[in-house]
Design an enzyme around this catalytic site. Sequence first.
Site, PDB file in Angstrom:
ATOM      1  N   ASN A   1     -30.466   4.175  -8.409  1.00 40.57           N
ATOM      2  CA  ASN A   1     -32.390   4.248  -7.739  1.00 40.57           C
ATOM      3  C   ASN A   1     -32.444   4.461  -6.485  1.00 40.57           C
ATOM      4  O   ASN A   1     -31.761   3.553  -5.344  1.00 40.57           O
ATOM      5  CB  ASN A   1     -31.617   1.801  -7.646  1.00 40.57           C
TER       6      ASN A   1
ATOM      7  N   LYS B   1     -34.635   4.100  -4.413  1.00 39.26           N
ATOM      8  CA  LYS B   1     -35.876   2.522  -3.769  1.00 39.26           C
ATOM      9  C   LYS B   1     -37.284   3.580  -3.174  1.00 39.26           C
ATOM     10  O   LYS B   1     -36.634   4.692  -3.644  1.00 39.26           O
ATOM     11  CB  LYS B   1     -35.113   2.150  -2.703  1.00 39.26           C
TER      12      LYS B   1
ATOM     13  N   HIS C   1     -36.441  -5.582 -10.690  1.00 38.12           N
ATOM     14  CA  HIS C   1     -35.648  -4.710 -10.036  1.00 38.12           C
ATOM     15  C   HIS C   1     -35.696  -6.786  -9.088  1.00 38.12           C
ATOM     16  O   HIS C   1     -36.697  -7.081  -8.697  1.00 38.12           O
ATOM     17  CB  HIS C   1     -35.852  -4.090  -8.765  1.00 38.12           C
TER      18      HIS C   1
ATOM     19  N   GLU D   1     -35.829  -6.737  -6.311  1.00 37.28           N
ATOM     20  CA  GLU D   1     -36.512  -6.924  -5.222  1.00 37.28           C
ATOM     21  C   GLU D   1     -37.920  -6.653  -5.324  1.00 37.28           C
ATOM     22  O   GLU D   1     -38.715  -7.198  -3.897  1.00 37.28           O
ATOM     23  CB  GLU D   1     -35.864  -5.491  -4.153  1.00 37.28           C
TER      24      GLU D   1
ATOM     25  N   GLU E   1     -27.606  -7.680 -11.673  1.00 36.28           N
ATOM     26  CA  GLU E   1     -27.417  -7.027 -10.287  1.00 36.28           C
ATOM     27  C   GLU E   1     -27.607  -8.272  -9.208  1.00 36.28           C
ATOM     28  O   GLU E   1     -28.976  -9.116  -9.406  1.00 36.28           O
ATOM     29  CB  GLU E   1     -28.657  -6.319 -10.038  1.00 36.28           C
TER      30      GLU E   1
ATOM     31  N   GLY F   1     -26.530  -4.106  -1.570  1.00 34.14           N
ATOM     32  CA  GLY F   1     -27.513  -3.443  -0.427  1.00 34.14           C
ATOM     33  C   GLY F   1     -26.076  -4.072   0.916  1.00 34.14           C
ATOM     34  O   GLY F   1     -27.057  -3.833   2.065  1.00 34.14           O
TER      35      GLY F   1
ATOM     36  N   SER G   1     -23.984  -2.961  -4.848  1.00 30.46           N
ATOM     37  CA  SER G   1     -22.828  -2.219  -3.090  1.00 30.46           C
ATOM     38  C   SER G   1     -21.919  -1.297  -4.426  1.00 30.46           C
ATOM     39  O   SER G   1     -20.466  -1.528  -4.347  1.00 30.46           O
ATOM     40  CB  SER G   1     -22.330  -3.586  -2.765  1.00 30.46           C
TER      41      SER G   1
HETATM   42  C1  PEP Z   1     -29.301  -1.722  -6.231  1.00 32.67           C
HETATM   43  O1  PEP Z   1     -30.298  -1.202  -5.857  1.00 32.67           O
HETATM   44  O2  PEP Z   1     -30.196  -1.532  -7.283  1.00 32.67           O
HETATM   45  C2  PEP Z   1     -28.657  -1.719  -6.172  1.00 32.67           C
HETATM   46  C3  PEP Z   1     -27.540  -1.951  -7.148  1.00 32.67           C
HETATM   47  O3  PEP Z   1     -28.278  -1.594  -4.307  1.00 32.67           O
HETATM   48  P1  PEP Z   1     -27.282  -1.242  -4.511  1.00 32.67           P
HETATM   49  O4  PEP Z   1     -25.985  -0.231  -4.330  1.00 32.67           O
HETATM   50  O5  PEP Z   1     -27.159  -0.307  -2.280  1.00 32.67           O
HETATM   51  O6  PEP Z   1     -26.394  -2.801  -4.067  1.00 32.67           O
END
Ligand code: PEP
Length: 257
Positions: free
Chosen positions: A10, A12, A96, A98, A168, A174, A214
């Site tokens: 992803n 983003k 997601h 976010e 998640e 992040g 992460s």
């Molecule tokens: C994500 O954006 O779905 C995500 C898991 O980000 P990150 O790997 O940076 O934590």
Amino acid sequence: MQRKLLIAGNWKMNTTHDEAVALASSLVEKVGTIEELDIAVCPPFPYLFAVGEVIKNSNIALGAQDVFYEDNGAYTGEVSAAMLKDANCKFVICGHSERRHIIGESDELINRKLLKSIAEGLFPILCVGELLTERQAGETMEVVSQQVTRGLEGVSAAVMKSVTIAYEPVWAIGTGVNATPDQAEQVQAMIRQLIGQIYDSTIAKQIRILYGGSVKPSNASELLACPDIDGALVGGASLKADDFCEIINRGLEVSRE
Ligand code: PEP
């Protein structure tokens, strides 16, 4: 049952056009012929066609980061599922964290997006996960079950095979702090059990449940080795070709075991 792992990146709201094309080209060169697991990248909307062109003869699939539930019309700024199909997208991320927590998307809105994606022949990746405060309050299972149940409202058993779920935890996205394999496995196993209750045990065994939060080369092996983790949704580490490819290679090792 052996489920084929899916490693999805992803991107983003990152990359320029040239960076997106360079990143995609590098992935095609390094992992574009791998067939033992599924790979996808989800670039920003403006670069879908350009990235799609780069990956078109590889085994890397294209995904979008969001979609709207209407076909067309006066919905300024939105992108329809048909447009994503037109851009050769296979996957689309729905809900997601976010979008849930920055934009304010509700379970109901996410569900409409998911239903529309399925109707158009896309493969939605439904993201669910608890906030840190919810985990600390012992509400993780309740929050995640509710997001799964509401997100899948009206999805029939017949089309459920096109859905992927991504657990998640918001506190892991992040932040550099991933859920431990035990923490992730506990929630992922609960999600699979819930799918078994909503649908049946065959669907529960078939459905892919990714972990996201992460994921990086150093923790990918232990996370992907968990019985109910069927791949990863990768944010930050998917922007570096070497890191993303290393995560894919860890996935390959796990799927060969
Ligand atoms: C994500 O954006 O779905 C995500 C898991 O980000 P990150 O790997 O940076 O934590």
